[in-house]
Design a protein around this motif. Structure first.
Motif, PDB file in Angstrom:
ATOM      1  N   SER A 327      30.610  47.482  37.377  1.00 44.90           N
ATOM      2  CA  SER A 327      31.098  47.432  38.752  1.00 44.90           C
ATOM      3  C   SER A 327      31.059  46.013  39.323  1.00 44.90           C
ATOM      4  O   SER A 327      31.705  45.732  40.319  1.00 44.90           O
ATOM      5  CB  SER A 327      30.316  48.398  39.646  1.00 44.90           C
ATOM      6  OG  SER A 327      28.963  48.069  39.566  1.00 44.90           O
ATOM      7  N   SER A 328      30.332  45.108  38.641  1.00 44.70           N
ATOM      8  CA  SER A 328      30.284  43.735  39.156  1.00 44.70           C
ATOM      9  C   SER A 328      31.517  42.932  38.743  1.00 44.70           C
ATOM     10  O   SER A 328      31.736  41.833  39.208  1.00 44.70           O
ATOM     11  CB  SER A 328      29.026  43.032  38.646  1.00 44.70           C
ATOM     12  OG  SER A 328      29.184  42.763  37.269  1.00 44.70           O
ATOM     13  N   PHE A 329      32.324  43.507  37.845  1.00 37.72           N
ATOM     14  CA  PHE A 329      33.506  42.769  37.364  1.00 37.72           C
ATOM     15  C   PHE A 329      34.544  42.633  38.477  1.00 37.72           C
ATOM     16  O   PHE A 329      34.904  43.600  39.140  1.00 37.72           O
ATOM     17  CB  PHE A 329      34.127  43.505  36.163  1.00 37.72           C
ATOM     18  CG  PHE A 329      35.291  42.773  35.572  1.00 37.72           C
ATOM     19  CD1 PHE A 329      35.092  41.640  34.798  1.00 37.72           C
ATOM     20  CD2 PHE A 329      36.596  43.200  35.817  1.00 37.72           C
ATOM     21  CE1 PHE A 329      36.172  40.953  34.258  1.00 37.72           C
ATOM     22  CE2 PHE A 329      37.680  42.521  35.283  1.00 37.72           C
ATOM     23  CZ  PHE A 329      37.460  41.391  34.499  1.00 37.72           C
ATOM     24  N   ARG A 330      34.992  41.397  38.681  1.00 44.09           N
ATOM     25  CA  ARG A 330      35.998  41.169  39.729  1.00 44.09           C
ATOM     26  C   ARG A 330      37.401  41.263  39.110  1.00 44.09           C
ATOM     27  O   ARG A 330      37.792  40.426  38.332  1.00 44.09           O
ATOM     28  CB  ARG A 330      35.820  39.784  40.369  1.00 44.09           C
ATOM     29  CG  ARG A 330      34.550  39.712  41.168  1.00 44.09           C
ATOM     30  CD  ARG A 330      34.498  38.487  42.050  1.00 44.09           C
ATOM     31  NE  ARG A 330      33.154  38.301  42.544  1.00 44.09           N
ATOM     32  CZ  ARG A 330      32.564  39.079  43.442  1.00 44.09           C
ATOM     33  NH1 ARG A 330      33.205  40.086  43.966  1.00 44.09           N
ATOM     34  NH2 ARG A 330      31.315  38.848  43.821  1.00 44.09           N
ATOM     35  N   ASP A 331      38.105  42.301  39.493  1.00 45.19           N
ATOM     36  CA  ASP A 331      39.450  42.550  38.964  1.00 45.19           C
ATOM     37  C   ASP A 331      40.432  41.554  39.589  1.00 45.19           C
ATOM     38  O   ASP A 331      40.138  40.949  40.607  1.00 45.19           O
ATOM     39  CB  ASP A 331      39.862  43.996  39.300  1.00 45.19           C
ATOM     40  CG  ASP A 331      40.921  44.493  38.342  1.00 45.19           C
ATOM     41  OD1 ASP A 331      41.397  43.677  37.527  1.00 45.19           O
ATOM     42  OD2 ASP A 331      41.252  45.687  38.418  1.00 45.19           O
ATOM     43  N   LEU A 332      41.616  41.465  38.997  1.00 48.76           N
ATOM     44  CA  LEU A 332      42.650  40.596  39.575  1.00 48.76           C
ATOM     45  C   LEU A 332      43.040  41.144  40.945  1.00 48.76           C
ATOM     46  O   LEU A 332      43.034  42.364  41.139  1.00 48.76           O
ATOM     47  CB  LEU A 332      43.880  40.596  38.664  1.00 48.76           C
ATOM     48  CG  LEU A 332      43.702  39.912  37.298  1.00 48.76           C
ATOM     49  CD1 LEU A 332      44.937  40.136  36.456  1.00 48.76           C
ATOM     50  CD2 LEU A 332      43.417  38.426  37.487  1.00 48.76           C
ATOM     51  N   PRO A 333      43.357  40.260  41.910  1.00 53.27           N
ATOM     52  CA  PRO A 333      43.701  40.764  43.247  1.00 53.27           C
ATOM     53  C   PRO A 333      45.014  41.561  43.213  1.00 53.27           C
ATOM     54  O   PRO A 333      45.823  41.379  42.353  1.00 53.27           O
ATOM     55  CB  PRO A 333      43.861  39.499  44.080  1.00 53.27           C
ATOM     56  CG  PRO A 333      43.928  38.363  43.139  1.00 53.27           C
ATOM     57  CD  PRO A 333      43.409  38.815  41.810  1.00 53.27           C
TER      58      PRO A 333
END
Ligand code: FMN
Length: 333
Positions: A327-333
């Motif tokens: 859940s800490s992974f920042r997906d592409l906007p």
């Protein structure tokens, strides 16, 4: 002055840098250069069970599963002229190395089945080795072999070897056991004085043009460190055994992490094969500088300080951390 010394298998070492089993130990001159550069001990390249007893029935039982024939399995063995030396030559090399250097020399046997070949453990001891490392490299391909059967054989093998020698015994493992803590515990009960985590598994690749299997050996990177780091952190403090961390040690930072996980020593192959012995003094000096800046007076002081038993967040090593990381992974906007 910071104290870099550590102990491993009852051996007092001037620092935690050990040359891992590899062609690094094939030439006496190279081992001497590593000693001059500051390496604390050397593990010799392995003597393989297959080199000792080609016609062992027990070995045949293991090797031919998943292949068409014993002959086919044997064809995968390294050419004795290039990669390996014959058993007698191996023993002479142990004696030669011991005469040439003052650092501890650890012999290495690589095998899986019980049988007459284990007498070489004693012969390596007689040749002068300070300790012995047993590498349990095995790829199960037969669905009929249970994990229990496989583990029992390996535990019995460790007990056989232990009973035939007086020098300390370390066991080098793969990460692929269903319950690693339990298996590690059994190895210690069988007599292992040290556990070497982990073997790097060399994965075959496909050559799409030739439609055959490509055997390429890629050296490690520091990211390979994560797996042994986790497991030494989990096992440290739960077992009365020494730990050597192998796979992914390239920098002083890697060594520091390994020490904090609970390792007694770090073993290096890829970095030294790639950069040569000159890397050793620079890693040692970076280690020293980091410790001075962070006010550590000794390596022993930091050993295990980040293990599961010591950290404020022990769940970070377990399943609970999995969801958190995802859940800490920042997906592409
Ligand atoms: C060319 C090469 C030869 C190796 N030979 C052996 C060997 O004979 N026995 C053994 O136990 N490990 C052997 N290894 C594995 C290394 O000892 C070490 O465990 C592994 O490479 C991971 O460490 P590294 O990341 O520092 O390379 C070899 C590795 C390399 C790269």
């Amino acid at each position: 002055m910071t104290d870099l010394s550590t102990t491993y298998l009852g051996l007092r070492l001037k620092n935690p840098l050990v040359a891992s089993a590899s062609p690094l130990s094939k030439k006496v001159e190279r081992v001497k250069r590593m000693e001059e550069a500051g390496i604390a001990a050397v593990v010799m390249y392995s003597l393989f069970e297959e080199q000792i007893i080609h016609e062992s029935l027990e070995l045949d039982h293991y090797l031919t599963r998943g292949t068409d024939s014993y002959a086919e399995a044997m064809s995968y063995l390294p050419d004795s002229g290039t990669y390996t030396l014959l058993p007698e030559k191996y023993l002479s090399k142990v004696t030669e190395l011991k005469k040439a250097v003052n650092i501890p020399v650890i012999g290495s046997l690589n095998g899986v089945s019980r049988g007459g070949w284990v007498r070489y453990a004693h012969r390596i001891q007689e040749a002068g080795a300070d300790a012995l490392e047993l590498n349990l490299y095995y790829i199960p391909t037969d669905p009929a072999i249970t994990a229990q059967e496989l583990e029992n054989t390996q535990v019995d093998l460790v007990a056989d070897i232990k009973s035939s020698i007086k020098i300390p015994l370390a066991v080098k493992l793969s990460p692929f056991y269903t319950s690693l803590p339990q298996f590690a515990h059994r190895l210690v009960e069988a007599g292992a004085d040290g556990l070497v985590l982990f073997n790097r598994f060399y994965q075959p690749d496909f050559d799409l043009e030739e439609l055959n299997i490509a055997h390429t050996l890629e050296l490690s990177t520091s990211s390979d460190l994560r797996l042994p780091l986790r497991w030494i952190s989990i096992l440290h403090g739960n077992l009365n055994v020494d730990f050597a961390l192998t796979s992914g040690i390239h920098t002083a930072t890697d060594v520091l992490k390994a020490m904090m996980s609970g390792a007694n020593v770090t073993m290096m192959a890829s970095e030294l094969l790639h950069s040569g012995p000159d890397r050793i003094p620079s890693i040692l000096s970076e280690l020293q500088t980091w410790m001075e800046v962070h006010q550590y007076t000794s390596i022993v002081q930091m050993q295990g300080s980040m293990s599961q038993k010591s950290v404020a967040e022990p769940a970070a090593f377990e399943r609970a951390n999995y969801m958190k990381v995802l859940s800490s992974f920042r997906d592409l906007p």
